[in-house]
Scaffold this active site. Structure first.
Site, PDB file in Angstrom:
ATOM      1  N   ARG A  57       0.794  -1.239   0.000  1.00 50.61           N
ATOM      2  CA  ARG A  57       0.000   0.000   0.000  1.00 50.61           C
ATOM      3  C   ARG A  57       0.821   1.282   0.000  1.00 50.61           C
ATOM      4  O   ARG A  57       0.567   2.203  -0.769  1.00 50.61           O
ATOM      5  CB  ARG A  57      -0.922   0.065   1.236  1.00 50.61           C
ATOM      6  CG  ARG A  57      -2.239  -0.609   1.064  1.00 50.61           C
ATOM      7  CD  ARG A  57      -2.619  -1.253   2.374  1.00 50.61           C
ATOM      8  NE  ARG A  57      -1.628  -2.269   2.675  1.00 50.61           N
ATOM      9  CZ  ARG A  57      -1.704  -3.520   2.219  1.00 50.61           C
ATOM     10  NH1 ARG A  57      -2.737  -3.893   1.536  1.00 50.61           N
ATOM     11  NH2 ARG A  57      -0.754  -4.404   2.462  1.00 50.61           N
ATOM     12  N   THR A  58       1.787   1.364   0.904  1.00 49.51           N
ATOM     13  CA  THR A  58       2.484   2.646   1.068  1.00 49.51           C
ATOM     14  C   THR A  58       3.264   2.984  -0.202  1.00 49.51           C
ATOM     15  O   THR A  58       3.165   4.095  -0.734  1.00 49.51           O
ATOM     16  CB  THR A  58       3.416   2.592   2.297  1.00 49.51           C
ATOM     17  OG1 THR A  58       2.665   2.063   3.389  1.00 49.51           O
ATOM     18  CG2 THR A  58       3.934   3.962   2.650  1.00 49.51           C
ATOM     19  N   LYS A  86      25.978  -3.593  -0.659  1.00 50.50           N
ATOM     20  CA  LYS A  86      27.458  -3.658  -0.703  1.00 50.50           C
ATOM     21  C   LYS A  86      28.055  -2.983   0.521  1.00 50.50           C
ATOM     22  O   LYS A  86      29.259  -2.813   0.620  1.00 50.50           O
ATOM     23  CB  LYS A  86      27.969  -2.932  -1.948  1.00 50.50           C
ATOM     24  CG  LYS A  86      27.462  -3.480  -3.262  1.00 50.50           C
ATOM     25  CD  LYS A  86      28.020  -2.611  -4.398  1.00 50.50           C
ATOM     26  CE  LYS A  86      27.143  -2.671  -5.615  1.00 50.50           C
ATOM     27  NZ  LYS A  86      27.388  -1.536  -6.515  1.00 50.50           N
ATOM     28  N   ARG A 107      11.098   3.833   3.615  1.00 49.80           N
ATOM     29  CA  ARG A 107      10.758   2.849   4.671  1.00 49.80           C
ATOM     30  C   ARG A 107      12.046   2.107   5.024  1.00 49.80           C
ATOM     31  O   ARG A 107      12.792   1.698   4.132  1.00 49.80           O
ATOM     32  CB  ARG A 107       9.704   1.863   4.182  1.00 49.80           C
ATOM     33  CG  ARG A 107       9.493   0.706   5.147  1.00 49.80           C
ATOM     34  CD  ARG A 107       8.296  -0.125   4.814  1.00 49.80           C
ATOM     35  NE  ARG A 107       7.054   0.609   5.049  1.00 49.80           N
ATOM     36  CZ  ARG A 107       5.850   0.086   4.905  1.00 49.80           C
ATOM     37  NH1 ARG A 107       5.723  -1.185   4.521  1.00 49.80           N
ATOM     38  NH2 ARG A 107       4.771   0.800   5.133  1.00 49.80           N
ATOM     39  N   HIS A 135       4.795   5.610  11.680  1.00 53.78           N
ATOM     40  CA  HIS A 135       4.349   5.492  10.282  1.00 53.78           C
ATOM     41  C   HIS A 135       3.371   6.652  10.061  1.00 53.78           C
ATOM     42  O   HIS A 135       2.159   6.461   9.962  1.00 53.78           O
ATOM     43  CB  HIS A 135       3.675   4.134  10.091  1.00 53.78           C
ATOM     44  CG  HIS A 135       3.391   3.745   8.665  1.00 53.78           C
ATOM     45  ND1 HIS A 135       3.452   4.627   7.599  1.00 53.78           N
ATOM     46  CD2 HIS A 135       3.037   2.544   8.136  1.00 53.78           C
ATOM     47  CE1 HIS A 135       3.147   3.982   6.485  1.00 53.78           C
ATOM     48  NE2 HIS A 135       2.891   2.713   6.779  1.00 53.78           N
TER      49      HIS A 135
HETATM   50  N1   CP Z   1      -0.281  -0.068   5.800  1.00 53.76           N
HETATM   51  C1   CP Z   1       0.928  -0.320   5.251  1.00 53.76           C
HETATM   52  O1   CP Z   1       1.955   0.288   5.612  1.00 53.76           O
HETATM   53  O2   CP Z   1       0.886  -1.293   4.292  1.00 53.76           O
HETATM   54  P1   CP Z   1       2.148  -1.778   3.459  1.00 53.76           P
HETATM   55  O3   CP Z   1       3.094  -2.440   4.430  1.00 53.76           O
HETATM   56  O4   CP Z   1       1.614  -2.715   2.426  1.00 53.76           O
HETATM   57  O5   CP Z   1       2.794  -0.559   2.868  1.00 53.76           O
END
Ligand code: CP
Length: 309
Positions: A57-58, A86, A107, A135
């Site tokens: 999603r993100t 590396k 991320r 998040h």
């Molecule tokens: N909600 C969320 O962060 O989903 P993903 O891990 O699929 O990005």
């Protein structure tokens, strides 16, 4: 003011004021209402999406958001394909990406990685999840969903259920909600997966009305919002503990029957077993709608940070 977000990073949920968040939500709703609104506004702009951990999603909603705004995306979804494999440091990776793109979306499995990145980057950094810490763009998604479905973000009781220890979306949302009026929080988890102390200290400092328990059924009739979460397998040191805890809570038709008519069930997704597919068509199940709102709020966020609104 939305114009104040130009050039800003988003590392923690409280980096933006309530007024700034409100402006983002209004902009998201305008984008949702009119498909053509802000189309092409980011032509010539680039985001670097650096995903050191898996995501559906993100990553995809950020990419969809940027492409819908007329901009472009570069980056990686697998750190094994980058020079991090590396031994390149995060600081050097960020220096490079910020010389190629106008904004970095990252991320990373390490808590604090987004803050470090924001210190080495010459462009804004958006935290797309740093380990079990925060998040904040999921929080924007969650708050927008609550605002759309309840018409307000106040006077609500929210139950957080599942892995509250490692669930970064819970940490960010609880912190963010503590700034709104009359929000009551019920934290439902096994004793091994309770909310971290630093989040509880923050709630106490803000005088938030909260309690902790282990019983979903007991709390269900009191809730306006149930925020279910997955047990975060990737953060466990011991597989036996994960197996023992993973199915502690499973929301199914019997359990949701005790919920209010106006209840909304949210989940940041992905789900594993904690929400039975048998309730997906229940009008109270809002998690797929929530994921779609995530794209609109990320469009609003990118357009604001890139200074095109
Ligand atoms: N909600 C969320 O962060 O989903 P993903 O891990 O699929 O990005």
């Amino acid at each position: 003011m939305i114009s104040d977000l130009k050039g800003r990073s988003l590392v923690e949920p409280e980096d933006f004021s309530l007024d700034e968040m409100e402006s983002l939500f209004s902009l998201s709703e305008n984008i949702e209402k009119d498909e053509k609104y802000l189309r092409e506004s980011c032509r010539g702009k680039l985001i670097a999406a650096l995903f050191f951990e898996p995501s559906t999603r993100t990553r995809l909603s950020f990419e969809a958001a940027m492409l819908r705004l007329g901009g472009s995306c570069l980056g990686f979804a697998d750190p094994g394909s980058s020079s991090a494999s590396k031994g390149e440091s995060l600081a050097d990776t960020i220096r490079m990406a910020s010389s190629y793109a106008d904004t970095i979306v990252m991320r990373n499995p390490k808590e604090g990685a987004a803050l470090l990145a924001s210190r080495y980057s010459s462009v804004p950094v958006i935290n797309a999840g740093d380990g079990g810490h925060h998040h904040p763009t999921q929080t924007l998604t969650d708050l927008l969903t609550i605002r759309r479905l309840y018409g307000k973000i106040e006077d609500l009781t929210i139950g957080f259920c599942g892995d509250l220890k490692f669930g970064r979306t819970v940490h960010s949302l609880a912190k963010a909600l503590s700034r709104y009026k009359n929000i009551r929080m019920i934290f439902i988890s096994p004793s091994e997966l309770v909310l971290p102390d630093y989040i509880k200290s923050n709630l106490k400092k803000q005088n938030v009305n909260y309690c902790e328990n282990t019983n979903l059924e007991k709390s269900m009739p009191e809730l306006d919002i149930l925020y279910m979460t997955r047990v975060q397998k990737e953060r466990f040191f011991n597989e036996d503990d994960y197996i023992r805890l993973k199915d502690t809570y499973v929301l199914n038709a019997d359990k949701i029957a005790a919920g209010r008519e106006k209840l909304i069930v949210l989940h940041p997704l992905p789900r594993v077993n904690e929400i039975s597919v048998e309730i997906d068509n229940d009008p109270r199940a809002a998690y797929f709608k929530q994921a779609k709102y995530g794209m609109y709020v990320r469009m609003a966020l990118l357009a604001s940070i890139l200074g095109v609104v």
